[in-house]
Design a protein around this motif. Structure first.
Motif, mmCIF file in Angstrom:
data_model
loop_
_atom_site.group_PDB
_atom_site.id
_atom_site.type_symbol
_atom_site.label_atom_id
_atom_site.label_comp_id
_atom_site.label_asym_id
_atom_site.label_seq_id
_atom_site.Cartn_x
_atom_site.Cartn_y
_atom_site.Cartn_z
ATOM 1 N N LEU A 1 0.808 -1.211 0.000
ATOM 2 C CA LEU A 1 0.000 0.000 0.000
ATOM 3 C C LEU A 1 0.846 1.269 0.000
ATOM 4 C CD1 LEU A 1 -2.954 0.847 -0.051
ATOM 5 C CD2 LEU A 1 -2.955 0.795 2.447
ATOM 6 N N PRO A 2 1.903 1.381 0.818
ATOM 7 C CA PRO A 2 2.729 2.592 0.762
ATOM 8 C C PRO A 2 3.338 2.846 -0.612
ATOM 9 C CG PRO A 2 3.196 1.361 2.767
ATOM 10 C CD PRO A 2 2.317 0.485 1.925
ATOM 11 N N ILE A 3 3.735 1.772 -1.305
ATOM 12 C CA ILE A 3 4.321 1.932 -2.642
ATOM 13 C C ILE A 3 3.284 2.494 -3.591
ATOM 14 C CG2 ILE A 3 5.460 0.718 -4.538
ATOM 15 C CD1 ILE A 3 6.209 -1.458 -2.464
ATOM 16 N N TYR A 4 2.082 1.908 -3.554
ATOM 17 C CA TYR A 4 1.023 2.372 -4.438
ATOM 18 C C TYR A 4 0.686 3.837 -4.191
ATOM 19 C CZ TYR A 4 0.049 -2.629 -5.241
ATOM 20 O OH TYR A 4 0.129 -3.964 -5.561
ATOM 21 N N THR A 5 0.464 4.177 -2.936
ATOM 22 C CA THR A 5 -0.081 5.499 -2.640
ATOM 23 C C THR A 5 0.908 6.624 -2.929
ATOM 24 O OG1 THR A 5 0.506 5.127 -0.332
ATOM 25 C CG2 THR A 5 -1.763 4.716 -0.948
ATOM 26 N N VAL A 6 2.197 6.419 -2.648
ATOM 27 C CA VAL A 6 3.156 7.495 -2.905
ATOM 28 C C VAL A 6 3.309 7.732 -4.404
ATOM 29 C CG1 VAL A 6 5.257 6.077 -2.953
ATOM 30 C CG2 VAL A 6 5.370 8.443 -2.151
ATOM 31 N N LEU A 7 3.283 6.667 -5.212
ATOM 32 C CA LEU A 7 3.431 6.832 -6.661
ATOM 33 C C LEU A 7 2.139 7.338 -7.300
ATOM 34 C CD1 LEU A 7 5.552 3.644 -7.480
ATOM 35 C CD2 LEU A 7 6.323 6.017 -7.359
ATOM 36 N N ILE A 8 1.001 6.885 -6.799
ATOM 37 C CA ILE A 8 -0.271 7.381 -7.328
ATOM 38 C C ILE A 8 -0.414 8.869 -7.036
ATOM 39 C CG2 ILE A 8 -2.780 7.298 -7.008
ATOM 40 C CD1 ILE A 8 -2.516 4.279 -6.641
ATOM 41 N N ALA A 9 -0.095 9.257 -5.786
ATOM 42 C CA ALA A 9 -0.221 10.668 -5.413
ATOM 43 C C ALA A 9 0.724 11.543 -6.226
ATOM 44 C CB ALA A 9 0.072 10.832 -3.923
ATOM 45 N N ALA A 10 1.889 11.010 -6.582
ATOM 46 C CA ALA A 10 2.894 11.812 -7.271
ATOM 47 C C ALA A 10 2.660 11.912 -8.768
ATOM 48 C CB ALA A 10 4.284 11.236 -6.992
ATOM 49 N N PHE A 11 2.148 10.838 -9.388
ATOM 50 C CA PHE A 11 2.189 10.794 -10.853
ATOM 51 C C PHE A 11 0.864 10.480 -11.547
ATOM 52 C CE2 PHE A 11 6.412 9.606 -9.238
ATOM 53 C CZ PHE A 11 7.136 10.675 -9.740
ATOM 54 N N ILE A 12 -0.165 10.082 -10.827
ATOM 55 C CA ILE A 12 -1.454 9.831 -11.463
ATOM 56 C C ILE A 12 -2.298 11.094 -11.343
ATOM 57 C CG2 ILE A 12 -3.517 8.398 -11.501
ATOM 58 C CD1 ILE A 12 -0.927 6.943 -12.283
ATOM 59 N N PRO A 13 -2.628 11.742 -12.446
ATOM 60 C CA PRO A 13 -3.418 12.984 -12.378
ATOM 61 C C PRO A 13 -4.769 12.741 -11.711
ATOM 62 C CG PRO A 13 -2.506 12.644 -14.584
ATOM 63 C CD PRO A 13 -2.290 11.367 -13.832
ATOM 64 N N PHE A 14 -5.224 13.724 -10.958
ATOM 65 C CA PHE A 14 -6.495 13.599 -10.237
ATOM 66 C C PHE A 14 -7.638 14.062 -11.130
ATOM 67 C CE2 PHE A 14 -9.949 15.119 -7.632
ATOM 68 C CZ PHE A 14 -10.072 14.147 -6.648
ATOM 69 N N HIS A 15 -8.598 13.163 -11.334
ATOM 70 C CA HIS A 15 -9.829 13.493 -12.052
ATOM 71 C C HIS A 15 -10.992 12.923 -11.257
ATOM 72 C CE1 HIS A 15 -7.560 14.868 -15.534
ATOM 73 N NE2 HIS A 15 -6.894 13.718 -15.552
ATOM 74 N N SER A 16 -12.014 13.736 -11.042
ATOM 75 C CA SER A 16 -13.184 13.296 -10.274
ATOM 76 C C SER A 16 -14.258 12.770 -11.211
ATOM 77 C CB SER A 16 -13.733 14.456 -9.447
ATOM 78 O OG SER A 16 -14.856 14.053 -8.703
ATOM 79 N N TYR A 17 -14.937 11.711 -10.768
ATOM 80 C CA TYR A 17 -16.014 11.116 -11.551
ATOM 81 C C TYR A 17 -17.276 11.041 -10.697
ATOM 82 C CZ TYR A 17 -11.948 9.677 -14.264
ATOM 83 O OH TYR A 17 -10.777 9.681 -14.986
ATOM 84 N N PHE A 18 -18.332 11.691 -11.171
ATOM 85 C CA PHE A 18 -19.651 11.666 -10.514
ATOM 86 C C PHE A 18 -19.599 12.241 -9.095
ATOM 87 C CE2 PHE A 18 -19.284 7.838 -13.224
ATOM 88 C CZ PHE A 18 -20.128 8.251 -14.262
ATOM 89 N N GLY A 19 -18.521 12.958 -8.779
ATOM 90 C CA GLY A 19 -18.419 13.558 -7.470
ATOM 91 C C GLY A 19 -18.125 12.580 -6.346
ATOM 92 N N VAL A 20 -17.955 11.303 -6.680
ATOM 93 C CA VAL A 20 -17.724 10.269 -5.665
ATOM 94 C C VAL A 20 -16.377 9.593 -5.868
ATOM 95 C CG1 VAL A 20 -18.569 8.117 -4.660
ATOM 96 C CG2 VAL A 20 -20.199 9.872 -5.409
ATOM 97 N N PHE A 21 -16.110 9.150 -7.089
ATOM 98 C CA PHE A 21 -14.886 8.431 -7.388
ATOM 99 C C PHE A 21 -13.876 9.379 -8.037
ATOM 100 C CE2 PHE A 21 -18.404 5.337 -7.826
ATOM 101 C CZ PHE A 21 -18.100 4.556 -6.735
ATOM 102 N N ASN A 22 -12.617 8.974 -7.987
ATOM 103 C CA ASN A 22 -11.578 9.750 -8.658
ATOM 104 C C ASN A 22 -10.542 8.812 -9.256
ATOM 105 O OD1 ASN A 22 -9.189 9.408 -6.715
ATOM 106 N ND2 ASN A 22 -10.767 10.226 -5.322
ATOM 107 N N SER A 23 -9.748 9.350 -10.169
ATOM 108 C CA SER A 23 -8.801 8.526 -10.917
ATOM 109 C C SER A 23 -7.760 7.868 -10.023
ATOM 110 C CB SER A 23 -8.103 9.384 -11.974
ATOM 111 O OG SER A 23 -7.488 10.508 -11.364
ATOM 112 N N GLN A 24 -7.351 8.549 -8.974
ATOM 113 C CA GLN A 24 -6.330 7.971 -8.099
ATOM 114 C C GLN A 24 -6.877 6.794 -7.298
ATOM 115 O OE1 GLN A 24 -5.054 11.488 -5.923
ATOM 116 N NE2 GLN A 24 -3.415 11.869 -7.400
ATOM 117 N N GLY A 25 -8.093 6.946 -6.771
ATOM 118 C CA GLY A 25 -8.706 5.839 -6.044
ATOM 119 C C GLY A 25 -8.988 4.658 -6.944
#
Length: 777
Positions: free
Chosen positions: A462-486
């Motif tokens: 989980l730490p590996i995923y979250t630090v790389l997702i936060a750093a390099f996966i652009p944030f886009h919100s979907y339907f106000g509930v989900f987002n690209s990083q999640g």
């Protein structure tokens, strides 16, 4: 009457208690209520069965400490494997505390047994109670879940039940805390409880056999078997109890044992029925005497919920939705707290660093310890959220339903519902997940589950995923509930499960051929989870994570720091000092020119101050650049730098530089170490300016050192996905491989797992990097 052991303190006595019962009877809730946080998870001596133990004290008996063991839930004491036999030994162990040479176990005698019965399934609970009573240990019966029984128009007369059993019976609603204070009072007065008497008498042949061998055996160095052990030796063919029986009484007793078994098999149409049928009939008669039906059976809340949750179409969709919500929440809810811990860690590192002189000690403390271990502790909030949801789903009764759904979905590939709980446990940690495969009777299916369990994304990833997702996966919100990083996080967890299905199907068709076995699992009633139970689960998991950060990860980060810091080049330092001196001399000359311009009236005071500020910034930035160059040069010629540069060509096709390569290789003791290693390496290899204080910023600003890519960013979306895919599929966990060896009793299977997962991870990471790069990310 009771055997109370002395502790080191002369005034304190220890009372040993076993907590027993059927699965889903509320046993764990009672255990948590009694022990709180004074509990731990260990192994039974000599084997790998997990044992939950705890301790507590009572105000009524201040000179007594109660030590309690939560015996694994079971429907009977039948034991075929040595691991299962250990749970039996907990209840029927000898008073002489001698080591059982079959299992290598030293069993301490018990002072008290607490048996938890489900009031809505009394017959079944009475069955194992009758087997436990054979040990003759003082016993308290806790009649739990009386509210569920009442909702089904069932009431149990606990006073009458107590009279029949000859044991105290306490009605309880454990999940609401009702009746548990009465249980504590009974425990405090345990010395007044008579030893349990047998609740069932076997036929004449069996009773004669038990009477004959209850005396000392021919092997005078061993104690004789107790009555319950003899029962297990008789009915558990080829089990540990039989082996122990033949060793004590010598092989001449084998003929008597087999003759009796043959007679019983003919009389009851099978040896197992000689125990189960008469015993179940006797316990059913007791249940009929104490059960009062207050009305007709009605559709329960559980049945109504199951009509939706277990629906052929809605069931899988609900399970998928729950998993998405869980992993989305892990990423979203934890972010504010993670940022707070990250800022506090950076501030603490700066504060400590300001009190230490430049040199190896300062680097070790700030870059190695605080930078390495601190970069892992940041992810504690996500671990807490993960185990919160696991506790919520388990305590509510949903997990067995999920196992049922998974059985329907994955039976075709060789996995079944029995594989679900081990695989789900592996999402937290593969080690307990692999150990949980003991519930699978089929050796082929058990081995299949063990081989794919490490593919589940454990909490260490989980730490590996979250630090790389936060750093390099652009944030886009979907339907106000989900987002690209999640959703990316959900995809990584799904990747392990999908690959596990493919691997399972491949193994089923090749080295582990065979038909899937039938799946039977009890579906417990739905319950409202208790906050205390969930809190205890979270606390134990969080402590384990912090302990791991303070031991294994701390040790690895210190080693990585040392390999990254040494050897230090005096030539590089001398050259750096010469260049800094030249920069400062040039800056001083420029300051003199600015002052001269002001004195001659060419510039105003405000212009002069502005020029001073610009020159100061230029000087400081050049010196910082030179410092970064020195740190980078020192790191490249360090022991770890030389190794990384040697190995870099092997991993360059994945988009990795030598720093990523070293981080991946250092993670073998524990996957979390990769973040600690990156934190250590980038603290040593980059400047300590405020703009790159966090690991995320350091990764974003990292560039290739040399070659055709020199000066270009190392990390981008393609590289981040390549790293995450690699760690999602690789076997970077030495402890997991050791457990596979222990569970399979062979080194072939851990070598097989490491080999196939490493090759799979490399190929998948290479493919992911090239595909994402081709898409322009």
């Amino acid at each position: 009457m009771t055997n109370i052991s002395s502790r080191t303190e002369a005034t304190t006595r220890v009372v040993r208690i076993a907590l027993c019962g059927n699965p889903n009877s509320g046993k764990s809730t009672i255990f948590n209520y009694l022990t709180g946080l004074r509990q731990k998870v260990a192994n039974y001596p000599g084997v790998t069965v997990a044992a939950h133990t705890g301790s507590f004290s009572l105000p009524q008996t201040p000179d007594v400490e109660y030590s309690i063991i939560d015996v694994p839930g079971s429907y009977s004491l039948s034991a075929i494997s040595p691991d299962e036999y250990i749970a039996v030994q907990t209840l029927i162990g000898r008073d002489d505390n001698k080591s059982d040479r079959t299992t290598g176990v030293s069993v301490d005698s018990l002072d008290l047994v607490i048996v938890v019965l489900d009031a809505s399934n009394l017959d079944r609970g009475l069955y194992i109670l009758a087997q436990i009573a054979e040990a003759g240990i003082p016993t308290i019966v806790t009649l739990n879940q009386v509210d569920i029984a009442e909702s089904r128009n069932i009431r149990v007369d606990e006073k009458k039940l107590s009279e029949i059993l000859g044991m105290p019976v306490i009605a309880a609603k454990a999940h609401k805390g009702i009746g548990l204070e009465e249980l504590k009072s009974s425990i405090a007065n345990f010395s007044d409880i008579e030893p349990a008497k047998p609740l069932h008498k076997f036929n004449t042949d069996i009773e004669l056999f038990l009477a004959e061998y209850s005396v000392a055996g021919n092997d005078t160095d061993s104690a004789s078997l107790s009555r319950p052990e003899l029962i297990r030796a008789l009915f558990d063919r080829k089990g540990p109890a039989e082996n122990h029986f033949l060793r004590i009484y010598q092989d001449h007793s084998r003929e008597k044992l087999e003759n009796l078994r043959a007679n019983l098999a003919r009389e009851y149409h099978g040896l197992p029925f000689a125990e189960t049928y008469p015993l179940a009939k006797s316990m059913s008669e007791i249940a009929e005497k104490v059960i009062v039906r207050t009305g007709q059976k009605k559709t329960s809340r559980t049945d109504r919920i199951d009509s939706v949750v277990l629906h052929r179409i809605w069931g899988p969709l609900i399970l998928l939705g729950i998993m998405v919500v869980v992993f989305q929440s892990i990423f979203t809810w934890a972010e504010p707290v993670m940022n707070l811990i990250d800022g506090a860690t950076s501030m603490f590192g700066g504060l400590v660093g300001s009190t230490l002189p430049d040199g190896a000690l300062r680097s070790l403390v700030v870059d190695g310890v605080i930078g390495g271990v601190g970069s892992v502790l940041i992810f504690l909030p996500q671990i807490i959220i993960l185990f919160f949801f696991l506790g919520l789903l388990e305590d509510s009764g949903y997990l067995p339903r999920a196992a049922f759904i998974v059985d329907r979905l994955f039976r075709w590939c060789g996995l079944s519902g029995k594989s679900f709980v081990p695989l789900l446990s592996s999402f937290a940690c593969a080690i307990p997940g692999i150990m949980a495969t003991r519930v699978i009777e089929s050796r082929r299916q058990r081995l299949l589950t063990i081989l794919v369990a490490p593919l589940m994304s454990c909490s260490a990833r989980l730490p590996i995923y979250t630090v790389l997702i936060a750093a390099f996966i652009p944030f886009h919100s979907y339907f106000g509930v989900f987002n690209s990083q999640g959703l990316t996080l959900v995809g990584l967890y799904a990747l392990g499960l999908i690959v596990a299905v493919v691997v399972s199907l491949t193994l089923k068709a090749t080295v582990l051929k065979g038909e899937s076995e039938s799946f039977v699992m009890e579906l417990p009633t739905y319950k409202t989870p208790t906050l205390k139970g969930i809190w205890i689960r979270i606390s134990i998991s969080a402590r384990a994570f912090v302990k791991r950060a303070g031991t294994v990860i701390f040790a690895v980060t210190v080693i990585i720091w040392a390999l990254s810091y040494y050897p230090r080049s005096t030539e590089l330092l001398d050259a750096y000092q010469v260049e800094v001196a030249q920069v400062e001399a040039n800056s001083d000359a420029r300051f003199a020119e600015i002052a001269s311009s002001f004195e001659t009236g060419l510039t105003t005071e405000s212009q002069t101050q502005e020029l001073y500020g610009v020159e100061t910034k230029v000087r400081d930035s050049v010196i910082a650049f030179l410092g970064n160059q020195l740190q980078g040069a020192n790191l490249r010629q360090s022991y770890i730098g030389r190794l990384g540069l040697t190995l870099e060509p092997m991993f360059k096709p994945l988009g990795w530089d030598w720093k990523i390569t070293i981080a991946a290789l250092s993670a073998f003791p524990a996957r979390e170490v990769v973040i600690a290693t990156l934190g250590t390496i980038y603290n040593l290899g980059e400047g300590q300016d405020e703009t790159s204080s966090s690991l995320v910023e350091k990764l974003r600003s990292s560039t290739w050192d040399d070659g055709e890519l020199a000066g270009q960013p190392v990390f981008n979306v393609a590289v981040a996905i390549s790293i995450m895919v690699f760690f999602a599929l690789c076997a970077q966990c030495g402890a997991t491989l050791a457990v596979i060896h222990r569970e399979t009793n062979s080194w072939f299977w851990p070598v097989f797992v490491f080999s196939y997962m490493t090759i799979l991870a490399y190929v998948a990471a290479w493919g992911a990097y090239n595909i994402v790069s081709a898409l322009g990310f």
